[in-house]
Design a protein around this motif. Structure first.
Motif, short mmCIF file in Angstrom:
data_model
loop_
_atom_site.label_atom_id
_atom_site.label_comp_id
_atom_site.label_asym_id
_atom_site.label_seq_id
_atom_site.Cartn_x
_atom_site.Cartn_y
_atom_site.Cartn_z
N ARG A 19 0.80 -1.28 0.02
CA ARG A 19 0.02 -0.04 0.10
C ARG A 19 0.81 1.26 0.11
O ARG A 19 0.59 2.10 -0.72
CB ARG A 19 -0.87 0.10 1.28
CG ARG A 19 -2.00 -0.78 1.15
CD ARG A 19 -3.25 -0.66 2.16
NE ARG A 19 -2.52 -0.53 3.40
CZ ARG A 19 -2.53 -1.76 4.13
NH1 ARG A 19 -2.90 -2.80 3.67
NH2 ARG A 19 -2.03 -1.71 5.38
N THR A 28 1.03 4.09 -2.80
CA THR A 28 0.82 5.61 -2.47
C THR A 28 2.11 6.38 -2.97
O THR A 28 1.89 7.47 -3.50
CB THR A 28 0.54 5.71 -1.01
OG1 THR A 28 -0.75 5.08 -0.67
CG2 THR A 28 0.49 6.89 -0.52
N GLU A 65 2.02 6.88 -6.70
CA GLU A 65 0.84 7.98 -6.98
C GLU A 65 1.34 9.19 -6.80
O GLU A 65 1.07 10.07 -7.69
CB GLU A 65 -0.38 7.69 -6.32
CG GLU A 65 -1.15 6.13 -6.87
CD GLU A 65 -2.31 5.75 -5.87
OE1 GLU A 65 -2.55 6.37 -4.89
OE2 GLU A 65 -2.81 4.67 -6.27
N GLU A 66 2.21 9.43 -5.67
CA GLU A 66 2.41 10.72 -5.44
C GLU A 66 3.68 11.02 -5.98
O GLU A 66 3.56 12.41 -6.58
CB GLU A 66 3.09 10.73 -3.69
CG GLU A 66 3.53 12.09 -3.38
CD GLU A 66 2.60 13.21 -3.02
OE1 GLU A 66 3.20 14.25 -3.42
OE2 GLU A 66 1.43 13.05 -3.14
#
Length: 104
Positions: A54, A58, A61-62
Motif C-alpha cells: 500500500r 501511494t 501515485e505521489e
C-alpha cells in the motif's frame, strides 16, 4: 517516470524499541541527471508486506502527481518564454523600422 522511481525493500531488521517491527522500507529516487528535485522522498517504513504494498502504491501515485506538476510547470515556463521571445522579436522589428538611417 523520467528516470524517477519508487523502491520498496525488505530490510529484515526492525530496530525500533516499541510497536511491530518495521521490516520494509519504501523510498522515491530522482534521476541523478535530472533537473528536478523530489519533495518528500521517504523513507516510509512498513511492518507487513500488505502495508508495504500500500505504501509503495501511494508513493508511486505521489511521484506521478509530483512529476505531472513538474511537467505542467515546465510547459507553462516554455510557453511564457516563447511569448516573451515573440514580443522581443516584434519589438526588434519595430525598433529597426523606426531607426533613422545614419548620415555621414
Amino acid at each position: 517516470l523520467d528516470g524517477a522511481y519508487v523502491s520498496t525493500v525488505f530490510t529484515g531488521m526492525g530496530f525500533q524499541t516499541s510497536g511491530p517491527p518495521l521490516l520494509y522500507e519504501t523510498m522515491s529516487f530522482a534521476d541523478p541527471d535530472a533537473d528536478y528535485v523530489l519533495g518528500n522522498c521517504g523513507p516510509w517504513p512498513s511492518s507487513t508486506e500488505e502495508e508495504a504494498r500500500r505504501v509503495h502504491q501511494t508513493a508511486c501515485e505521489e511521484l506521478a502527481r509530483e512529476m505531472k506538476s513538474y511537467h505542467d510547470h515546465m510547459r507553462e515556463a516554455e510557453k511564457r518564454n516563447e511569448q516573451r521571445s515573440q514580443r522581443l522579436q516584434e519589438r526588434g522589428r519595430i525598433l529597426k523600422w523606426r531607426k533613422k538611417p545614419s548620415t555621414k
